[in-house]
Motif scaffolding. Sequence first.
Motif, mmCIF file in Angstrom:
data_model
loop_
_atom_site.group_PDB
_atom_site.id
_atom_site.type_symbol
_atom_site.label_atom_id
_atom_site.label_comp_id
_atom_site.label_asym_id
_atom_site.label_seq_id
_atom_site.Cartn_x
_atom_site.Cartn_y
_atom_site.Cartn_z
ATOM 1 N N LEU A 29 63.790 66.529 -28.023
ATOM 2 C CA LEU A 29 64.660 66.987 -29.104
ATOM 3 C C LEU A 29 63.914 67.018 -30.434
ATOM 4 O O LEU A 29 64.140 67.902 -31.259
ATOM 5 N N ASP A 30 63.029 66.065 -30.640
ATOM 6 C CA ASP A 30 62.228 66.069 -31.859
ATOM 7 C C ASP A 30 61.277 67.261 -31.875
ATOM 8 O O ASP A 30 61.103 67.935 -32.897
ATOM 9 N N GLN A 31 60.669 67.558 -30.736
ATOM 10 C CA GLN A 31 59.750 68.698 -30.631
ATOM 11 C C GLN A 31 60.475 70.019 -30.853
ATOM 12 O O GLN A 31 59.881 71.001 -31.316
ATOM 13 N N SER A 32 61.775 70.044 -30.556
ATOM 14 C CA SER A 32 62.526 71.295 -30.654
ATOM 15 C C SER A 32 62.660 71.801 -32.082
ATOM 16 O O SER A 32 63.125 72.917 -32.307
ATOM 17 N N LYS A 33 62.256 71.005 -33.065
ATOM 18 C CA LYS A 33 62.278 71.484 -34.455
ATOM 19 C C LYS A 33 61.336 72.672 -34.637
ATOM 20 O O LYS A 33 61.443 73.419 -35.616
ATOM 21 N N PHE A 34 60.410 72.867 -33.683
ATOM 22 C CA PHE A 34 59.515 74.033 -33.698
ATOM 23 C C PHE A 34 60.021 75.131 -32.756
ATOM 24 O O PHE A 34 59.463 76.226 -32.735
ATOM 25 N N GLY A 35 61.051 74.826 -31.963
ATOM 26 C CA GLY A 35 61.483 75.743 -30.914
ATOM 27 C C GLY A 35 60.581 75.564 -29.708
ATOM 28 O O GLY A 35 59.366 75.466 -29.853
ATOM 29 N N ILE A 36 61.158 75.480 -28.516
ATOM 30 C CA ILE A 36 60.370 75.283 -27.289
ATOM 31 C C ILE A 36 60.735 76.362 -26.288
ATOM 32 O O ILE A 36 61.907 76.552 -25.956
ATOM 33 N N SER A 37 59.729 77.066 -25.784
ATOM 34 C CA SER A 37 59.920 78.051 -24.726
ATOM 35 C C SER A 37 59.424 77.451 -23.411
ATOM 36 O O SER A 37 58.306 76.928 -23.348
#
Length: 302
Positions: free
Chosen positions: A121-129
């Motif tokens: 969820l923290d990494q998703s601040k960049f968007g995750i594909s």
Amino acid sequence: MKLLLKNPDNALNARLNITKRVSPCLDSCWHYHPEYELIYISQSNGIRFVGDSVSQFFPGDLVLVGSNLPHLWRNDPSYYQDIDENDENKKVKTIIIKFTKDFIGEGTFNNPVFTGVDSLLDQSKFGISFGKTVAKSLHEELDRVVELPQTEQAIKLLDILYRLSLATDRVELSSSDMRQYTQENSQRIDLVLKYISDHHASDITLNDVASIACMTPNSFCRYFKRMTNKSFVQFLNEVRIRDAARLLAQEDLPISEVCDIVGYKSITNFNKQFKLIVGSTPKEYRLNNLNLFFSDKYAQVG
């Protein structure tokens, strides 16, 4: 059209909202919201904008968008032309799971057993594909989750997030933290992004887009860089090249014709920009996609 903070009154207290949409085309509004969003495209294609990322999307596209991260999925131009709501092949089919971090309770992900999910969820601040293998493995579950009772939806989402946290085939989309916490001057950038998306095949100049934003060229350059983390020319090249990649993968057109269609007057510049953005020449890209197509087809037959 402006960058919207989406948070409708009837969803203010909703911690988890799952919808399956079938529509003629996707939203044409660059927006953000405080909830996280897991977006699965089961039928549609075009270009997606997530933070400062410009990428193609196809059926099977699975992306996790973080809280307050601006994003837009925009269909190929054909979806907006001669819309026929009865044409099943042209309909856009998506599954959208929107949730808050406390969708199953306050502080749940502070528990050490959920460290992986918390990191995701923290990494998703960049968007995750996520890769095709991951998306394919979750296809049926994502398709059915909307029909589950609310309690089971929450349990299933936790399971999906846990499995996504284990996935190694995932890519961060935005190169920097582009989260928005204010709508100041947001209408300008939204008008510009829509204009670039709709007219990238034309001879767009800096003066054109500065005029759209009601700014001087110098002021616009600083503003655009601050809002997208890219120069106008860099952003325009990315939109053009992503569209070119789509044409090379989907259409049997000469490379020189693709070059002309997406707005390049020089094949040399087109090849240079394509290699810079995609990492291969247009010819190599087309061959790689053909090889992937036949490999997938052979695997299905086998």
